[in-house]
Design an enzyme around this catalytic site. Structure first.
Site, short mmCIF file in Angstrom:
data_model
loop_
_atom_site.label_atom_id
_atom_site.label_comp_id
_atom_site.label_asym_id
_atom_site.label_seq_id
_atom_site.Cartn_x
_atom_site.Cartn_y
_atom_site.Cartn_z
N GLY A 12 0.85 -1.21 0.00
CA GLY A 12 0.00 0.00 0.00
C GLY A 12 0.87 1.24 0.00
CB ALA A 13 2.48 3.09 -2.61
NE ARG A 42 -2.06 6.65 -4.30
CZ ARG A 42 -2.88 6.61 -3.26
NH1 ARG A 42 -3.27 5.47 -2.78
NH2 ARG A 42 -3.33 7.72 -2.72
CB VAL A 93 -4.27 -2.11 1.71
CG1 VAL A 93 -3.02 -2.75 1.13
CG2 VAL A 93 -4.94 -3.07 2.69
CG LEU A 223 -11.65 1.39 15.35
CD1 LEU A 223 -12.85 0.46 15.52
CD2 LEU A 223 -11.75 2.12 14.02
CB ALA A 227 -14.31 7.58 18.31
CG LEU A 229 -8.39 12.96 17.77
CD1 LEU A 229 -7.42 12.40 16.73
CD2 LEU A 229 -7.81 14.24 18.39
CB CYS A 278 -9.57 8.12 8.93
SG CYS A 278 -8.39 7.39 7.78
CE LYS A 281 -10.82 4.23 6.86
NZ LYS A 281 -10.23 3.54 7.99
P1 NAD Z 1 -4.84 4.96 0.37
O1 NAD Z 1 -6.09 4.61 -0.32
O2 NAD Z 1 -4.20 6.28 0.13
O3 NAD Z 1 -3.71 3.86 0.02
C1 NAD Z 1 -3.93 2.48 0.06
C2 NAD Z 1 -3.20 1.83 -1.12
O4 NAD Z 1 -3.23 0.40 -0.97
C3 NAD Z 1 -3.80 2.13 -2.49
O5 NAD Z 1 -2.84 2.79 -3.30
C4 NAD Z 1 -4.18 0.74 -3.05
O6 NAD Z 1 -3.96 0.62 -4.45
C5 NAD Z 1 -3.25 -0.16 -2.28
N1 NAD Z 1 -3.68 -1.58 -2.20
C6 NAD Z 1 -4.89 -2.06 -1.84
N2 NAD Z 1 -4.88 -3.40 -1.84
C7 NAD Z 1 -3.64 -3.78 -2.23
C8 NAD Z 1 -3.01 -5.04 -2.41
N3 NAD Z 1 -3.66 -6.18 -2.16
N4 NAD Z 1 -1.73 -5.08 -2.83
C9 NAD Z 1 -1.05 -3.92 -3.06
N5 NAD Z 1 -1.60 -2.69 -2.89
C10 NAD Z 1 -2.87 -2.62 -2.47
O7 NAD Z 1 -5.10 4.74 1.92
P2 NAD Z 1 -4.39 5.51 3.14
O8 NAD Z 1 -4.99 6.85 3.34
O9 NAD Z 1 -2.92 5.37 2.99
O10 NAD Z 1 -4.91 4.60 4.35
C11 NAD Z 1 -4.42 3.29 4.54
C12 NAD Z 1 -4.87 2.79 5.91
O11 NAD Z 1 -4.28 3.62 6.93
C13 NAD Z 1 -6.37 2.86 6.14
O12 NAD Z 1 -6.74 1.76 6.94
C14 NAD Z 1 -6.57 4.15 6.93
O13 NAD Z 1 -7.71 4.09 7.76
C15 NAD Z 1 -5.31 4.18 7.77
N6 NAD Z 1 -4.86 5.54 8.16
C16 NAD Z 1 -4.91 6.58 7.28
C17 NAD Z 1 -4.44 7.83 7.65
C18 NAD Z 1 -4.48 9.00 6.71
O14 NAD Z 1 -4.19 10.11 7.14
N7 NAD Z 1 -4.82 8.83 5.44
C19 NAD Z 1 -3.88 8.01 8.93
C20 NAD Z 1 -3.83 6.93 9.80
C21 NAD Z 1 -4.32 5.69 9.40
C1 UGA Z 2 -6.99 12.26 11.63
C2 UGA Z 2 -6.34 12.18 13.01
O1 UGA Z 2 -6.03 13.50 13.47
C3 UGA Z 2 -5.06 11.34 12.96
O2 UGA Z 2 -4.51 11.19 14.26
C4 UGA Z 2 -5.39 9.97 12.37
O3 UGA Z 2 -4.21 9.21 12.23
C5 UGA Z 2 -6.05 10.13 11.01
O4 UGA Z 2 -7.24 10.95 11.15
C6 UGA Z 2 -6.52 8.84 10.42
O5 UGA Z 2 -6.68 7.86 11.12
O6 UGA Z 2 -6.73 8.91 9.22
P1 UGA Z 2 -6.59 13.70 9.45
O7 UGA Z 2 -7.95 13.21 9.07
O8 UGA Z 2 -5.50 13.56 8.46
O9 UGA Z 2 -6.10 12.96 10.79
O10 UGA Z 2 -6.66 15.26 9.82
P2 UGA Z 2 -7.21 16.06 11.10
O11 UGA Z 2 -6.25 17.13 11.41
O12 UGA Z 2 -7.59 15.17 12.20
O13 UGA Z 2 -8.50 16.76 10.51
C7 UGA Z 2 -9.67 16.01 10.22
C8 UGA Z 2 -10.81 16.96 9.89
O14 UGA Z 2 -11.22 17.65 11.05
C9 UGA Z 2 -10.44 18.04 8.86
O15 UGA Z 2 -11.51 18.23 7.99
C10 UGA Z 2 -10.21 19.27 9.72
O16 UGA Z 2 -10.43 20.48 9.04
C11 UGA Z 2 -11.22 19.05 10.82
N1 UGA Z 2 -10.89 19.75 12.07
C12 UGA Z 2 -9.78 19.41 12.77
C13 UGA Z 2 -11.74 20.74 12.54
O17 UGA Z 2 -12.77 21.07 11.92
N2 UGA Z 2 -11.42 21.37 13.72
C14 UGA Z 2 -10.32 21.05 14.44
O18 UGA Z 2 -10.10 21.66 15.51
C15 UGA Z 2 -9.47 20.05 13.96
#
Ligand code: NAD
Ligand code: UGA
Length: 477
Positions: A12-13, A42, A93, A223, A227, A229, A278, A281
Site C-alpha cells: 500500500g503506497a 500511483r 492498504v 478507532l 472517535a 478527536l 478516516c 469511516k
Molecule cells: P490509500 O487509499 O491512500 O492507500 C492504500 C493503497 O493500498 C492504495 O494505493 C491501493 O492501491 C493499495 N492496495 C490495496 N490493496 C492492495 C493489495 N492487495 N496489494 C497492493 N496494494 C494494495 O489509503 P491511506 O490513506 O494510505 O490509508 C491506509 C490505511 O491507513 C487505512 O486503513 C486508513 O484508515 C489508515 N490511516 C490513514 C491515515 C491518513 O491520514 N490517510 C492516517 C492513519 C491511518
Molecule cells: C486524523 C487524526 O487526526 C489522525 O490522528 C489519524 O491518524 C487520522 O485521522 C486517520 O486515522 O486517518 P486527518 O484526518 O488527516 O487525521 O486530519 P485532522 O487534522 O484530524 O482533521 C480532520 C478533519 O477535522 C479536517 O476536515 C479538519 O479540518 C477538521 N478539524 C480538525 C476541525 O474542523 N477542527 C479542528 O479543531 C481540527
C-alpha cells in the site's frame, strides 16, 4: 535478536504507506524498504523525477523522498517478489466503509486486507513478522492469522507473528507527526516480534513514547482515538449555531474552555465539519461493532458525532442560500478551498464536496479554486451531481468552473465561501476582490480565518461561523 530485520515490504503506497516508509528509510539506512502497490499510476508518480508529481502533497515529503529514494527506499508494483524478500511486512492498504452487503454504510470493507493476507501467506518466507498499519476493526488480527496459518502444502514450515501498529499521523503534518510522534503503539503477543519493531522505532523515537499492549487493545485504541478527536469537533460545531443565535462568538468560547487544562486547547476549531478518509469511516465502524455486540446505547452515542457533522455542512449551505435573498439559482459563487483541510491535496470526505453539491442543487454556478487540488480531482468529485455539458466551461450557462486563483473565482461572483483554511486565504486583498465581484457581495468564512474588519471596509457582507456578534444588520444566521 531473534528476528533480524534487513528487508521491509510495505503493501500500500498511499497517504500512510508512502510517508511512513520514507521516514523508516531515512532513519534505517541499513534496511532495504520496498513500498509496493497494485496501482501502476500511483507507483509511477512515486518514482517521478519531478517531485511535484508525487501522488500526494505533504509538506517536507519531497525532500525525504529525494534523499532516500533509490538508496534504500524503492517503490514498485512487484508485490509478490517484494513480499517474498521481506523479514517484516506492513499492511497499509485502504479499509473504507462497505458500500453494499452486510453492514453496508458502516462496517469496514476488509477485502483488501483479506487479499493481502492471502498474498503474504502464499509468497512470504518463514518467520515473517506481519504488521497491521491500516486501521482495522478490533479482532481483525485473528482473521489475518487464520488466513496466514491455513495449511499450505508448498511451505508446511511457515509461521507468522502478527503485530498491530496503528498509525496516528494527520495529513498536512504527517512528516512532523512521524518524526515526533506523541506515542508509538505496538500490540502483540510475541515478545521477540514486538522487540524487533521497537528496535526500529528506537532509532528516532524515545523509549518512553513506545507503548506496548495486547493486540485487541491496540486495534481498538486506534478507532477510539479517532472517535474522541472527531467528537471534540462535533461538540464545538454543535455550539456554533447557538453562538450565532445568542450573540456569542465560538472563537472566544473555544479559548475560554480550552484554557482549562482538563479540556485542553487542541482540536476545538469550529468549521464546516470534519472531513478526511478516516473519521467518518472509523466512527461508523465503531457504531457497527457496538451494535454487533448489542451495545446499542454506546452505538447511538457515537452515531450522534456523525449526525452533527452532517448537520453542520447542510446548515452552512442553507445559510448561504438564505443570505443571498433566498435564491442562488444562476448566481456565481466562488469557492475557496476544496481539500478537507489545509496542506494536503486529499479531498476524501471533504466538507467542500457536500456543500458544493448542495449549492449546485440550488442552481448556483460554482467557481472553485484550491491551491493544491487539481482540476481533474474536483471534476471527479462533483461530476456525479452535474450533466456533462454543465462542467468546466467558462461560458455562463455552465455550472462548474475551475479557477486558478482567488481572483479568478471572485470575478463576477456574488459571494465567496471559504471552505479550507489555506494560509493564502488568511490574507486576501479584499479591496481588489470586491472590485471584481457583483454587488452586493458576500463572504462566508466557515473556518474563521479571514480579517473581517478588512472585508467589511471593502464593502463585503460578512458571515462567519459561530459568530453571533455579526448578527446586527442584514446577516441571517
Ligand atoms: P490509500 O487509499 O491512500 O492507500 C492504500 C493503497 O493500498 C492504495 O494505493 C491501493 O492501491 C493499495 N492496495 C490495496 N490493496 C492492495 C493489495 N492487495 N496489494 C497492493 N496494494 C494494495 O489509503 P491511506 O490513506 O494510505 O490509508 C491506509 C490505511 O491507513 C487505512 O486503513 C486508513 O484508515 C489508515 N490511516 C490513514 C491515515 C491518513 O491520514 N490517510 C492516517 C492513519 C491511518
Ligand atoms: C486524523 C487524526 O487526526 C489522525 O490522528 C489519524 O491518524 C487520522 O485521522 C486517520 O486515522 O486517518 P486527518 O484526518 O488527516 O487525521 O486530519 P485532522 O487534522 O484530524 O482533521 C480532520 C478533519 O477535522 C479536517 O476536515 C479538519 O479540518 C477538521 N478539524 C480538525 C476541525 O474542523 N477542527 C479542528 O479543531 C481540527
Amino acid at each position: 535478536m531473534k528476528y533480524p530485520i534487513k528487508n521491509i515490504c510495505c503493501i500500500g503506497a498511499g497517504y500512510v504507506g508512502g510517508p511512513t516508509m520514507a521516514i523508516f528509510a531515512k532513519y534505517c539506512p541499513d534496511i532495504v524498504i520496498n513500498v509496493v502497490d497494485l496501482n501502476k499510476d500511483r507507483i509511477k508518480k512515486w518514482n517521478s523525477t519531478k517531485l511535484d508529481n508525487l501522488p500526494i502533497f505533504e509538506p517536507g515529503l519531497e525532500k525525504i523522498i529525494s534523499e532516500n529514494r533509490g538508496k534504500n527506499l524503492f517503490f514498485s508494483n512487484k508485490v509478490e517478489e517484494k513480499i517474498s524478500e521481506a523479514d517484516m511486512i506492513f499492511i497499509s492498504v485502504n479499509t473504507p466503509t462497505k458500500e453494499k452487503g452486510i453492514g453496508a454504510g458502516q462496517a469496514s470493507d476488509l477485502k483488501w486486507i483479506d487479499a493481502c493476507a492471502r498474498q503474504i501467506s502464499k509468497y512470504a518466507k518463514a518467520n515473517t513478522i506481519v504488521v497491521e498499519k491500516s486501521t482495522l476493526p478490533v479482532k481483525t488480527a485473528q482473521t489475518i492469522k487464520q488466513i496466514l496459518d491455513a495449511p499450505n502444502n508448498d511451505f508446511p514450515d511457515k509461521n507468522f507473528s502478527i503485530l498491530s501498529n496503528p498509525e496516528f499521523l494527520s495529513e498536512g503534518s504527517a512528516i512532523n507527526n512521524l518524526e515526533n510522534p506523541d506515542r508509538v503503539l505496538i500490540g502483540g503477543n510475541n515478545k521477540d516480534a514486538i522487540d524487533a519493531l521497537i528496535d526500529i522505532y528506537l532509532r528516532w523515537v524515545d523509549k518512553d513514547k513506545i507503548l506496548t499492549t495486547d493486540l485487541w487493545s491496540s486495534e481498538l485504541s486506534k478507532l477510539i482515538s479517532n472517535a474522541f478527536l472527531a467528537q471534540r469537533i462535533s461538540s464545538i460545531n454543535s455550539i456554533t449555531a447557538l453562538c450565532e443565535k445568542t450573540g456569542a462568538n465560538i472563537k472566544e468560547v473555544s479559548i475560554a474552555i480550552g484554557s482549562d487544562q482538563r479540556i485542553g486547547k487542541y482540536f476545538l476549531n469550529a468549521g464546516p465539519g470534519f472531513g478526511g478518509s478516516c473519521f467518518k469511516k472509523d466512527i461508523s465502524n465503531l457504531v457497527y461493532i457496538c451494535n454487533f455486540y448489542g451495545l446499542n446505547e454506546t452505538a447511538s452515542y457515537w452515531q450522534k458525532v456523525i449526525d452533527i457533522n452532517q448537520w453542520q455542512s447542510s446548515r452552512i449551505s442553507e445559510i448561504i442560500v438564505r443570505n443571498l435573498f433566498g435564491t442562488i439559482s444562476g448566481k456565481k459563487i466562488g469557492i475557496l478551498g476544496f481539500s478537507f483541510k489545509a496542506n494536503t491535496n486529499d479531498t476524501r470526505e471533504s466538507p467542500a464536496i457536500k456543500i458544493c453539491k448542495q449549492l449546485l442543487e440550488e442552481g448556483a454556478i460554482l467557481k472553485i479554486y484550491d491551491p493544491k487540488v487539481k482540476k481533474e480531482k474536483i471534476l471527479k468529485e462533483l461530476s456525479p451531481y452535474l450533466y456533462l455539458d454543465e462542467i468546466d466551461n467558462k461560458s455562463s450557462n455552465h455550472k462548474l468552473i475551475y479557477s486558478s486563483s482567488a481572483e479568478e473565482a471572485s470575478t463576477d461572483s456574488d459571494a465567496l465561501v471559504i471552505l479550507t483554511e489555506w494560509d493564502e486565504f488568511k490574507d486576501l486583498n479584499w479591496n481588489k476582490l470586491s472590485n471584481l465581484m457583483r454587488s452586493p457581495y458576500w463572504v462566508f468564512d466557515t473556518r474563521t480565518i479571514i480579517n473581517i474588519e478588512d472585508a467589511k471596509l471593502s464593502g463585503f457582507n460578512v458571515w462567519r461561523i459561530g459568530d453571533g456578534t455579526l448578527k446586527k444588520g442584514d446577516i441571517v444566521n
